[in-house]
Write an enzyme that holds these catalytic residues in place. Structure first.
Site, PDB file in Angstrom:
ATOM      1  N   LEU A 168      67.963  35.672 -74.227  1.00  0.00           N
ATOM      2  CA  LEU A 168      67.467  36.257 -75.482  1.00  0.00           C
ATOM      3  C   LEU A 168      68.381  35.934 -76.662  1.00  0.00           C
ATOM      4  O   LEU A 168      68.147  36.365 -77.782  1.00  0.00           O
ATOM      5  CB  LEU A 168      67.315  37.781 -75.347  1.00  0.00           C
ATOM      6  N   GLY A 169      69.433  35.164 -76.426  1.00  0.00           N
ATOM      7  CA  GLY A 169      70.357  34.794 -77.500  1.00  0.00           C
ATOM      8  C   GLY A 169      69.794  33.679 -78.361  1.00  0.00           C
ATOM      9  O   GLY A 169      68.659  33.213 -78.165  1.00  0.00           O
TER      10      GLY A 169
ATOM     11  N   ASP B 152      68.638  38.003 -68.832  1.00  0.00           N
ATOM     12  CA  ASP B 152      69.449  38.577 -69.898  1.00  0.00           C
ATOM     13  C   ASP B 152      69.854  39.982 -69.462  1.00  0.00           C
ATOM     14  O   ASP B 152      69.249  40.555 -68.562  1.00  0.00           O
ATOM     15  CB  ASP B 152      68.669  38.617 -71.222  1.00  0.00           C
ATOM     16  N   ILE B 153      70.858  40.525 -70.136  1.00  0.00           N
ATOM     17  CA  ILE B 153      71.323  41.869 -69.783  1.00  0.00           C
ATOM     18  C   ILE B 153      70.358  42.946 -70.283  1.00  0.00           C
ATOM     19  O   ILE B 153      70.408  44.089 -69.860  1.00  0.00           O
ATOM     20  CB  ILE B 153      72.763  42.103 -70.315  1.00  0.00           C
TER      21      ILE B 153
ATOM     22  N   ASP C 149      73.238  41.064 -65.476  1.00  0.00           N
ATOM     23  CA  ASP C 149      74.553  41.211 -66.101  1.00  0.00           C
ATOM     24  C   ASP C 149      75.422  40.141 -65.437  1.00  0.00           C
ATOM     25  O   ASP C 149      75.640  40.180 -64.222  1.00  0.00           O
ATOM     26  CB  ASP C 149      75.075  42.627 -65.807  1.00  0.00           C
TER      27      ASP C 149
ATOM     28  N   TYR D 178      87.952  34.140 -78.626  1.00  0.00           N
ATOM     29  CA  TYR D 178      86.779  33.300 -78.352  1.00  0.00           C
ATOM     30  C   TYR D 178      87.235  31.889 -77.978  1.00  0.00           C
ATOM     31  O   TYR D 178      86.802  31.313 -76.975  1.00  0.00           O
ATOM     32  CB  TYR D 178      85.899  33.267 -79.607  1.00  0.00           C
TER      33      TYR D 178
ATOM     34  N   LYS E 279      86.976  29.648 -74.560  1.00  0.00           N
ATOM     35  CA  LYS E 279      86.265  28.361 -74.558  1.00  0.00           C
ATOM     36  C   LYS E 279      87.128  27.242 -73.967  1.00  0.00           C
ATOM     37  O   LYS E 279      86.642  26.434 -73.173  1.00  0.00           O
ATOM     38  CB  LYS E 279      85.791  28.004 -75.973  1.00  0.00           C
TER      39      LYS E 279
END
Ligand code: VAH
Length: 323
Positions: free
Chosen positions: A10-11, A34-35, A53, A142, A146
């Protein structure tokens, strides 16, 4: 890539990738996870959907087995600005989720894609025409997740033979789903505000160059890289890719070509500005172009034209639905 399990469907990326793969390969070709569940969401309604999750490896394994997937595209992660607010959660979610997804790929012998980011670079990285192989010492949580992710994916390839692949995405601009909590989000917000109010207050300062790309090019890149012959790939995790580099005044100027009285103001957010300042101005994409024919189609003006058209329609339809 006959049947793919996508996390974080859903992102911003997941929603478009899910729909595109289903369009090309059929509704059952993507197991979207998705969560959260959102009633009536197009991604959820258009094919198989499961709550997942990503910190729950057992459930991820159950789903991968149940649907007999051959590929995992792991997208669930916190973006840069949110990760700076919640660094411990960002580590747990971004790294915990990734290692679980890699383990499922290893145990079931699946192909694997996960995105890295320009956030994997830091202030010590050469900022202009940043090379593929260079210093990566990010100063954000972040970025730390990565770079660690790139290394972990290389490790799983070298040690266990898992077919891991990835790209370093620049800021992604799209109209379907808004990004959630990134530093490059200003370049999406600006189009919404330009249509609604003919004015935007940027949280990123003028003169701050960052790499960007329009979502159709990002989706094409994922699909192209996943289809590339393994023998063509010298690099794997992760390829520099970008389609344009601009600073806030330049995107404002591009919008003015279509909305001449558009006004730009500034109210700089120190947290996101500091993150942006630690990232490159422009990337060298030679390796992606040579190894798997990366070839983006949208420059700034072409993207602006399309964004304004599509978003104007979307906002009109939203208004019609609400009344
Ligand atoms: C962010 N859009 O701003 C993301 C990202 C290019 C940066 O990965 O956090």
């Amino acid at each position: 890539m006959k049947r793919v399990l996508i996390t974080g469907c859903l992102g911003q990326i997941g929603s478009e990738l899910t729909l595109r793969l289903r369009e090309e390969n059929g509704r059952d070709s993507v197991i979207a996870t998705d969560i959260r569940h959102v009633a009536g969401n197009e991604v959820i309604e258009s094919g198989p959907f499961e709550i997942l999750d990503v910190t729950n490896k057992a459930r991820m394994m159950v789903l991968a087995r149940k649907y007999e997937v051959d590929t995992i595209i792991h997208l669930a992660a916190l973006l840069s600005a949110v990760a700076e607010e919640k660094p411990q959660l960002a580590w747990d979610l971004n790294m915990g989720g990734l290692v679980n997804a890699l383990e499922v790929a290893r145990e079931l012998d699946l192909k694997f894609f996960t995105p890295s980011s320009i956030g994997s670079f830091g202030p010590g990285t050469p900022a202009v025409n940043t090379p593929q192989d260079t210093l990566q010492r990010p100063t954000t949580m972040y970025g730390v997740t990565k770079v660690s992710g790139e290394l972990l994916c290389d490790y799983y390839y070298q040690k266990f033979g898992v077919d891991t692949r990835g790209v370093r995405f620049p800021g992604l601009i799209s109209y379907k789903t808004e990004p959630g909590g990134g530093t490059t989000d200003y370049a999406v917000d600006i189009y919404y505000e330009a249509i609604k109010h003919k004015s935007y207050t940027s949280f990123i300062a003028p003169g701050t160059y960052m790499d960007m790309m329009y979502m159709p090019d990002a989706i094409d890149a994922i699909i192209k890289l996943m289809k590339a012959e393994p023998s063509q790939l010298v690099h794997r995790n992760a390829f520099n890719i970008t389609a344009m580099s601009f600073e806030p005044e330049q995107i404002a100027a591009s919008i003015r070509k279509f909305i001449p009285d558009f006004e730009m103001k500034y109210d700089v957010d120190p947290v996101r500005q500091q993150i942006a300042d630690s990232w490159p101005d422009s990337l060298d994409t030679t390796c992606a172009r040579n190894e798997w024919d990366f070839n983006p189609q949208y420059d700034l003006d072409k993207m602006t034209k399309d964004m304004l058209e599509k978003l104007t329609n979307k906002l009109k339809n939203d208004t019609v639905v609400r009344h």
